[in-house]
Design an enzyme around this catalytic site. Structure first.
Site, PDB file in Angstrom:
ATOM      1  N   LYS A  54       0.892  -1.180  -0.084  1.00  0.00           N
ATOM      2  CA  LYS A  54      -0.163   0.137   0.036  1.00  0.00           C
ATOM      3  C   LYS A  54       0.751   1.131  -0.072  1.00  0.00           C
ATOM      4  O   LYS A  54       0.761   2.340  -0.849  1.00  0.00           O
ATOM      5  CB  LYS A  54      -0.932  -0.283   1.125  1.00  0.00           C
ATOM      6  N   GLN A  98      -4.444  -1.167   9.899  1.00  0.00           N
ATOM      7  CA  GLN A  98      -4.288  -2.541   9.116  1.00  0.00           C
ATOM      8  C   GLN A  98      -4.702  -3.550  10.114  1.00  0.00           C
ATOM      9  O   GLN A  98      -4.502  -3.737  11.403  1.00  0.00           O
ATOM     10  CB  GLN A  98      -2.573  -2.657   9.044  1.00  0.00           C
ATOM     11  N   ASP A 121     -10.726   3.359   4.411  1.00  0.00           N
ATOM     12  CA  ASP A 121     -11.114   1.955   4.248  1.00  0.00           C
ATOM     13  C   ASP A 121     -12.488   1.882   4.379  1.00  0.00           C
ATOM     14  O   ASP A 121     -13.296   0.866   3.915  1.00  0.00           O
ATOM     15  CB  ASP A 121     -10.739   1.186   5.736  1.00  0.00           C
TER      16      ASP A 121
END
Length: 284
Positions: A54, A98, A121
């Protein structure tokens, strides 16, 4: 019949190029680059690789990323304090935490502390609520990526039966909302569903997001259907596979995603797109 492969890697490359051009234009207009804060807790190898990928993607398109690598034993309150400081940081447009988190940390509680406008997200209840009301802002990255793949092949939704395997907050539930908005008739299957094959055989559009190799037998696939495999598992021999028996399924389906190279690259591309969207001073 042999299915056409839906190349997520190729489409993600196109999307990232478009994002890069938009960021260059943004900077030319006097704005700073979009900023993404990435938080990784512990030393989980898979999570470390995901975060590295990412961050590399951010660099490729011109997004400024800030990395916070925290010890496994960090207290929940300390993590929340970090998130609050990032919420206040004007150079940070998106916050990526994460998952999974250590067992002593309540992921739902912590994620809710991320400001909805920085929730790239798309996991915050506010953004999921917007999606449920058919007024999406920041959309969950994997379902968003799946929709982009389906739009790429000009998938027809109205009058089609979409079956989703898996009901997680990350993929299954928001995926159902995305497909409802598109006009499909949606059925969600989960661990309490009996006779899974009965539902799979009805699927004009099948989305499987469980992470269990061989869960979906290739012989169950409806002829001419579209199959999207979100499952991603590394076997003991190092091979990466999904939920669907690919070699058999491709003989029945019209379209199918490979694993790897299908949904995964699109998830990252949508994260980048969400970060750019979050940085837009003219957004709602």
């Amino acid at each position: 019949m042999t299915a056409n492969t839906i190349d997520g890697k190729a489409l993600a490359t196109i999307i990232k190029k478009d994002i890069s051009e938009k960021i260059k234009s943004r900077i030319a207009q006097g704005y700073r680059p979009p900023g993404l804060a990435v938080i990784l807790i512990g030393e989980d190898p898979a999570s470390s690789i995901y975060v590295q990928n990412k961050r590399q993607a951010c660099e490729q398109v011109g997004i400024h990323s800030v990395y916070h690598h925290l010890p496994t034993q960090i207290e929940e309150n300390s993590l929340i304090e970090l998130i609050h400081s990032l919420n206040q940081d004007e150079k940070i447009d998106g916050i990526l935490l994460q998952l999974p988190l250590p067992k002593h940390i309540d992921a739902d509680k912590v994620l809710e502390h991320i400001h909805p406008q920085k929730d790239v997200d798309g996991f915050h209840p506010y953004n999921l609520g917007r999606l449920a009301q058919r007024r999406p802002l920041l959309r969950p990255c994997t379902p968003y990526g799946v929709m982009m793949l389906l739009e790429h092949i000009k998938q027809i939704y109205k009058g089609k039966h979409a079956i989703i395997i898996g009901a997680s907050n990350i993929v299954g539930r928001p995926m159902a909302l995305e497909l409802l908005i598109a006009g499909a008739t949606v059925t969600v299957c989960h661990r309490f569903t009996h006779e899974l094959s009965h539902y799979v055989k009805q699927a004009d559009i099948l989305i499987s997001a469980v992470g269990k190799p061989g869960l979906i037998k290739g012989s169950w696939i409806k002829p001419g259907s579209t199959v999207v495999d979100v499952g991603f598992v590394r076997l003991l021999n190092g091979t990466i596979t999904g939920d669907v028996e690919f070699d058999i399924a491709k003989e029945h389906a019209a379209w199918i995603t490979p694993v790897p190279g299908g949904v995964g690259p699109m998830t990252v591309a949508m994260l980048l797109g969400n970060t750019l969207f979050a940085a837009n001073p003219h957004r709602e």
